[in-house]
Design a protein around this motif. Structure first.
Motif, PDB file in Angstrom:
ATOM      1  N   LEU A 179       0.840  -1.184   0.000  1.00  0.00           N
ATOM      2  CA  LEU A 179       0.000   0.000   0.000  1.00  0.00           C
ATOM      3  C   LEU A 179       0.881   1.242   0.000  1.00  0.00           C
ATOM      4  O   LEU A 179       1.879   1.305   0.694  1.00  0.00           O
ATOM      5  CB  LEU A 179      -0.889  -0.002   1.252  1.00  0.00           C
ATOM      6  N   ASP A 180       0.516   2.217  -0.815  1.00  0.00           N
ATOM      7  CA  ASP A 180       1.212   3.497  -0.785  1.00  0.00           C
ATOM      8  C   ASP A 180       0.167   4.611  -0.698  1.00  0.00           C
ATOM      9  O   ASP A 180      -1.035   4.351  -0.699  1.00  0.00           O
ATOM     10  CB  ASP A 180       2.151   3.669  -1.984  1.00  0.00           C
ATOM     11  N   ASP A 181       0.632   5.844  -0.597  1.00  0.00           N
ATOM     12  CA  ASP A 181      -0.266   6.974  -0.403  1.00  0.00           C
ATOM     13  C   ASP A 181      -1.294   7.114  -1.524  1.00  0.00           C
ATOM     14  O   ASP A 181      -2.456   7.425  -1.273  1.00  0.00           O
ATOM     15  CB  ASP A 181       0.535   8.277  -0.298  1.00  0.00           C
ATOM     16  N   ARG A 182      -0.865   6.902  -2.750  1.00  0.00           N
ATOM     17  CA  ARG A 182      -1.787   7.083  -3.885  1.00  0.00           C
ATOM     18  C   ARG A 182      -2.906   6.043  -3.871  1.00  0.00           C
ATOM     19  O   ARG A 182      -4.064   6.363  -4.153  1.00  0.00           O
ATOM     20  CB  ARG A 182      -1.019   7.039  -5.201  1.00  0.00           C
ATOM     21  N   LYS A 183      -2.564   4.801  -3.562  1.00  0.00           N
ATOM     22  CA  LYS A 183      -3.602   3.762  -3.507  1.00  0.00           C
ATOM     23  C   LYS A 183      -4.575   4.042  -2.369  1.00  0.00           C
ATOM     24  O   LYS A 183      -5.791   3.907  -2.534  1.00  0.00           O
ATOM     25  CB  LYS A 183      -2.962   2.384  -3.325  1.00  0.00           C
ATOM     26  N   LEU A 184      -4.048   4.449  -1.214  1.00  0.00           N
ATOM     27  CA  LEU A 184      -4.911   4.790  -0.092  1.00  0.00           C
ATOM     28  C   LEU A 184      -5.792   5.991  -0.439  1.00  0.00           C
ATOM     29  O   LEU A 184      -6.982   6.022  -0.121  1.00  0.00           O
ATOM     30  CB  LEU A 184      -4.079   5.085   1.154  1.00  0.00           C
ATOM     31  N   GLY A 185      -5.235   6.984  -1.128  1.00  0.00           N
ATOM     32  CA  GLY A 185      -6.011   8.141  -1.557  1.00  0.00           C
ATOM     33  C   GLY A 185      -7.124   7.761  -2.514  1.00  0.00           C
ATOM     34  O   GLY A 185      -8.240   8.277  -2.423  1.00  0.00           O
ATOM     35  N   ALA A 186      -6.829   6.847  -3.433  1.00  0.00           N
ATOM     36  CA  ALA A 186      -7.855   6.386  -4.380  1.00  0.00           C
ATOM     37  C   ALA A 186      -8.976   5.650  -3.650  1.00  0.00           C
ATOM     38  O   ALA A 186     -10.160   5.827  -3.964  1.00  0.00           O
ATOM     39  CB  ALA A 186      -7.223   5.501  -5.450  1.00  0.00           C
ATOM     40  N   LEU A 187      -8.604   4.824  -2.654  1.00  0.00           N
ATOM     41  CA  LEU A 187      -9.620   4.141  -1.852  1.00  0.00           C
ATOM     42  C   LEU A 187     -10.464   5.154  -1.069  1.00  0.00           C
ATOM     43  O   LEU A 187     -11.683   4.996  -0.957  1.00  0.00           O
ATOM     44  CB  LEU A 187      -8.962   3.154  -0.891  1.00  0.00           C
ATOM     45  N   ALA A 188      -9.827   6.193  -0.554  1.00  0.00           N
ATOM     46  CA  ALA A 188     -10.554   7.233   0.179  1.00  0.00           C
ATOM     47  C   ALA A 188     -11.518   7.971  -0.750  1.00  0.00           C
ATOM     48  O   ALA A 188     -12.652   8.280  -0.360  1.00  0.00           O
ATOM     49  CB  ALA A 188      -9.583   8.218   0.825  1.00  0.00           C
ATOM     50  N   LEU A 189     -11.092   8.249  -1.971  1.00  0.00           N
ATOM     51  CA  LEU A 189     -11.976   8.914  -2.933  1.00  0.00           C
ATOM     52  C   LEU A 189     -13.176   8.026  -3.281  1.00  0.00           C
ATOM     53  O   LEU A 189     -14.301   8.524  -3.410  1.00  0.00           O
ATOM     54  CB  LEU A 189     -11.199   9.297  -4.195  1.00  0.00           C
ATOM     55  N   ALA A 190     -12.942   6.725  -3.423  1.00  0.00           N
ATOM     56  CA  ALA A 190     -14.048   5.800  -3.702  1.00  0.00           C
ATOM     57  C   ALA A 190     -15.021   5.761  -2.524  1.00  0.00           C
ATOM     58  O   ALA A 190     -16.245   5.774  -2.713  1.00  0.00           O
ATOM     59  CB  ALA A 190     -13.511   4.409  -4.007  1.00  0.00           C
ATOM     60  N   LEU A 191     -14.491   5.719  -1.299  1.00  0.00           N
ATOM     61  CA  LEU A 191     -15.347   5.733  -0.115  1.00  0.00           C
ATOM     62  C   LEU A 191     -16.137   7.036  -0.033  1.00  0.00           C
ATOM     63  O   LEU A 191     -17.336   7.029   0.269  1.00  0.00           O
ATOM     64  CB  LEU A 191     -14.508   5.551   1.151  1.00  0.00           C
ATOM     65  N   ALA A 192     -15.495   8.149  -0.332  1.00  0.00           N
ATOM     66  CA  ALA A 192     -16.175   9.452  -0.298  1.00  0.00           C
ATOM     67  C   ALA A 192     -17.296   9.503  -1.336  1.00  0.00           C
ATOM     68  O   ALA A 192     -18.377  10.028  -1.054  1.00  0.00           O
ATOM     69  CB  ALA A 192     -15.166  10.569  -0.536  1.00  0.00           C
ATOM     70  N   ALA A 193     -17.047   8.944  -2.501  1.00  0.00           N
ATOM     71  CA  ALA A 193     -18.082   8.925  -3.539  1.00  0.00           C
ATOM     72  C   ALA A 193     -19.280   8.090  -3.086  1.00  0.00           C
ATOM     73  O   ALA A 193     -20.435   8.487  -3.276  1.00  0.00           O
ATOM     74  CB  ALA A 193     -17.501   8.379  -4.844  1.00  0.00           C
ATOM     75  N   PHE A 194     -19.014   6.949  -2.465  1.00  0.00           N
ATOM     76  CA  PHE A 194     -20.104   6.106  -1.961  1.00  0.00           C
ATOM     77  C   PHE A 194     -20.898   6.835  -0.882  1.00  0.00           C
ATOM     78  O   PHE A 194     -22.129   6.836  -0.904  1.00  0.00           O
ATOM     79  CB  PHE A 194     -19.563   4.779  -1.419  1.00  0.00           C
ATOM     80  N   LEU A 195     -20.202   7.460   0.065  1.00  0.00           N
ATOM     81  CA  LEU A 195     -20.890   8.191   1.132  1.00  0.00           C
ATOM     82  C   LEU A 195     -21.720   9.349   0.578  1.00  0.00           C
ATOM     83  O   LEU A 195     -22.836   9.598   1.042  1.00  0.00           O
ATOM     84  CB  LEU A 195     -19.889   8.721   2.151  1.00  0.00           C
ATOM     85  N   ALA A 196     -21.193  10.051  -0.406  1.00  0.00           N
ATOM     86  CA  ALA A 196     -21.934  11.160  -1.010  1.00  0.00           C
ATOM     87  C   ALA A 196     -23.182  10.644  -1.732  1.00  0.00           C
ATOM     88  O   ALA A 196     -24.266  11.219  -1.609  1.00  0.00           O
ATOM     89  CB  ALA A 196     -21.035  11.935  -1.970  1.00  0.00           C
ATOM     90  N   TRP A 197     -23.027   9.544  -2.452  1.00  0.00           N
ATOM     91  CA  TRP A 197     -24.173   8.955  -3.156  1.00  0.00           C
ATOM     92  C   TRP A 197     -25.236   8.495  -2.161  1.00  0.00           C
ATOM     93  O   TRP A 197     -26.415   8.776  -2.323  1.00  0.00           O
ATOM     94  CB  TRP A 197     -23.697   7.776  -4.020  1.00  0.00           C
ATOM     95  N   TYR A 198     -24.795   7.801  -1.116  1.00  0.00           N
ATOM     96  CA  TYR A 198     -25.720   7.299  -0.107  1.00  0.00           C
ATOM     97  C   TYR A 198     -26.364   8.459   0.666  1.00  0.00           C
ATOM     98  O   TYR A 198     -27.570   8.476   0.884  1.00  0.00           O
ATOM     99  CB  TYR A 198     -24.995   6.365   0.860  1.00  0.00           C
ATOM    100  N   GLY A 199     -25.554   9.420   1.083  1.00  0.00           N
ATOM    101  CA  GLY A 199     -26.053  10.527   1.873  1.00  0.00           C
ATOM    102  C   GLY A 199     -27.004  11.428   1.125  1.00  0.00           C
ATOM    103  O   GLY A 199     -27.936  11.992   1.699  1.00  0.00           O
TER     104      GLY A 199
END
Length: 147
Positions: free
Chosen positions: A3-23
């Protein structure tokens, strides 16, 4: 998988997109708060997206894997928060928050007495602030007859 910063950042962006869609699709059956139920998940998703974007832009620094003890604490924290969510309605805000806060304080190295005092104090204080002062409806649970 390393795992590196970019992969973690991409996972965070995917999680944020899901939360925004759900919210965005949350709607209350009746209006009991001025901002409604959408504000919290949308606000959290914005913060997560910003942090994820910073990680993606910042670079690909390698991240050292967690120790077994750190992973155990992470899983224990997930279990504590899951139990908090499961007991929130039944026990009510004050008791479930006091228990969760006490266990988290112990997880981070607090003594039992400090954890118990802090947990009870936070449960009561936050209930008074949100339920009584800000008019946010919180479950009373087993203390309903006394509140």
């Amino acid at each position: 998988m390393a795992l590196d910063d970019r992969k973690l950042g991409a996972l965070a962006l995917a999680l944020a997109a899901f939360l925004a869609w759900y919210g965005h699709s949350l709607e209350a059956a009746f209006s009991y708060e001025p901002i409604g139920p959408r504000a919290f998940p949308l606000g959290i998703s914005a913060i997560i997206a910003l942090c994820g974007l910073i990680l993606v832009i910042k670079g690909g620094h390698r991240v050292e894997p967690n120790s077994r003890a750190a992973n155990a604490r992470i899983w224990l924290m997930i279990a504590i928060l899951s139990a908090y969510a499961a007991t929130f309605q039944l026990l009510g805000f004050i008791i479930s928050t006091a228990l969760m806060t006490t266990l988290v304080a112990r997880l981070f190295g607090g003594t039992w007495i400090k954890a118990l005092i802090g947990g009870a104090g936070m449960g009561i204080l936050f209930f008074v602030i949100f339920d009584k002062l800000l008019d946010v409806v919180l479950p009373a649970g087993v203390l309903g007859a006394f509140l």
